[in-house]
Design a protein around this motif. Structure first.
Motif, mmCIF file in Angstrom:
data_model
loop_
_atom_site.group_PDB
_atom_site.id
_atom_site.type_symbol
_atom_site.label_atom_id
_atom_site.label_comp_id
_atom_site.label_asym_id
_atom_site.label_seq_id
_atom_site.Cartn_x
_atom_site.Cartn_y
_atom_site.Cartn_z
ATOM 1 N N VAL A 1 0.728 -1.185 0.221
ATOM 2 C CA VAL A 1 -0.125 -0.126 -0.055
ATOM 3 C C VAL A 1 0.864 1.295 0.003
ATOM 4 C CG1 VAL A 1 -1.665 1.236 1.092
ATOM 5 C CG2 VAL A 1 -2.070 -1.123 0.930
ATOM 6 N N LEU A 2 1.891 1.465 0.857
ATOM 7 C CA LEU A 2 2.880 2.455 0.601
ATOM 8 C C LEU A 2 3.384 2.658 -0.488
ATOM 9 C CD1 LEU A 2 4.553 4.672 2.255
ATOM 10 C CD2 LEU A 2 6.129 2.976 2.972
ATOM 11 N N GLY A 3 4.151 1.550 -0.948
ATOM 12 C CA GLY A 3 4.710 1.649 -2.226
ATOM 13 C C GLY A 3 3.643 2.033 -3.350
ATOM 14 N N PHE A 4 2.643 1.599 -3.512
ATOM 15 C CA PHE A 4 1.671 1.847 -4.591
ATOM 16 C C PHE A 4 1.281 3.255 -4.545
ATOM 17 C CE2 PHE A 4 -2.904 2.366 -6.436
ATOM 18 C CZ PHE A 4 -2.570 2.251 -7.468
ATOM 19 N N PHE A 5 1.111 3.663 -3.207
ATOM 20 C CA PHE A 5 0.758 5.147 -2.818
ATOM 21 C C PHE A 5 1.820 6.240 -3.453
ATOM 22 C CE2 PHE A 5 0.947 8.926 -0.079
ATOM 23 C CZ PHE A 5 -0.261 9.457 -0.386
ATOM 24 N N LEU A 6 2.925 6.065 -2.885
ATOM 25 C CA LEU A 6 4.298 6.914 -3.512
ATOM 26 C C LEU A 6 4.626 6.605 -4.695
ATOM 27 C CD1 LEU A 6 6.639 6.542 -0.404
ATOM 28 C CD2 LEU A 6 4.963 8.322 -0.885
ATOM 29 N N LYS A 7 4.221 5.596 -5.494
ATOM 30 C CA LYS A 7 4.596 5.472 -6.899
ATOM 31 C C LYS A 7 3.247 6.254 -7.585
ATOM 32 C CE LYS A 7 5.203 2.331 -10.617
ATOM 33 N NZ LYS A 7 6.662 1.513 -10.840
ATOM 34 N N VAL A 8 2.129 6.082 -7.283
ATOM 35 C CA VAL A 8 1.211 7.061 -7.777
ATOM 36 C C VAL A 8 1.480 8.523 -7.634
ATOM 37 C CG1 VAL A 8 -1.326 7.695 -7.721
ATOM 38 C CG2 VAL A 8 -0.516 5.264 -7.817
ATOM 39 N N ILE A 9 1.802 8.995 -6.570
ATOM 40 C CA ILE A 9 2.224 10.321 -6.250
ATOM 41 C C ILE A 9 3.319 10.911 -7.101
ATOM 42 C CG2 ILE A 9 3.322 11.920 -4.466
ATOM 43 C CD1 ILE A 9 0.273 11.322 -3.873
ATOM 44 N N GLN A 10 4.245 9.953 -7.262
ATOM 45 C CA GLN A 10 5.437 10.397 -7.929
ATOM 46 C C GLN A 10 5.054 10.588 -9.488
ATOM 47 O OE1 GLN A 10 9.277 8.821 -7.344
ATOM 48 N NE2 GLN A 10 9.663 8.213 -9.382
#
Length: 159
Positions: A31-40
């Motif tokens: 969840v953290l990785g997906f969230f930060l990937k989308v933000i980036q």
């Protein structure tokens, strides 16, 4: 002769929550990785790059394929997940402890932002806010997993 199923040894009873900790760490880390990937992807802020950054690890090349870097991130998340569930098992309050671990882990922004030129600057306010939001989301996911596991254990005390 005592029945081992009815009277488990204290070493088994008080062991680390391996399976549930691994699953909690993987889910929260994804969840953290997906969230930060989308933000980036949306903003261009290099927060996902920061999450996966391994420039500072001796013996490793400065970059690896993304799936290996993500696997290394998940290993850290699994360690946190196991510790978290052990902590909750011994003292309760899964949501508070999950959010606390998320908040504390967001402090890694400070040293990590100094270790590579590929990541946001120490004073990049928007990157810091995205990073904190992602890690609070990580903590909330830990808390939700902890609440679910505690609820399931109370409903099925034999498991």
């Amino acid at each position: 002769m005592p029945d081992p199923a009815a009277h488990p040894s204290t070493s088994v009873k008080h062991s680390l929550p391996w399976l549930s900790g691994i699953l909690t760490g993987i889910l929260s880390g994804v969840v953290l990785g997906f969230f930060l990937k989308v933000i980036q992807a949306i903003t261009g802020e290099q927060v996902y790059t920061l999450l996966l950054n391994i420039d500072f690890v001796p013996g490793l090349p400065p970059t690896l394929p993304e799936f290996i870097e993500f696997a290394l991130h998940l290993i850290v998340s699994v360690v946190i997940g196991i510790f978290y569930l052990w902590w909750v098992r011994h003292s309760g309050s899964p949501m508070i402890k999950g959010i606390l671990l998320g908040a504390v882990s967001s402090l890694l922004y400070i040293p990590l932002s100094q270790l590579s030129s590929r990541v946001p600057d120490l004073y990049d306010v928007s990157a810091i806010l995205y990073w904190i939001a992602g890690h609070l989301l990580f903590g909330i996911m830990l808390g939700l997993c902890g609440k679910y596991i505690n609820t399931t254990k109370k409903a099925n005390p034999a498991s």
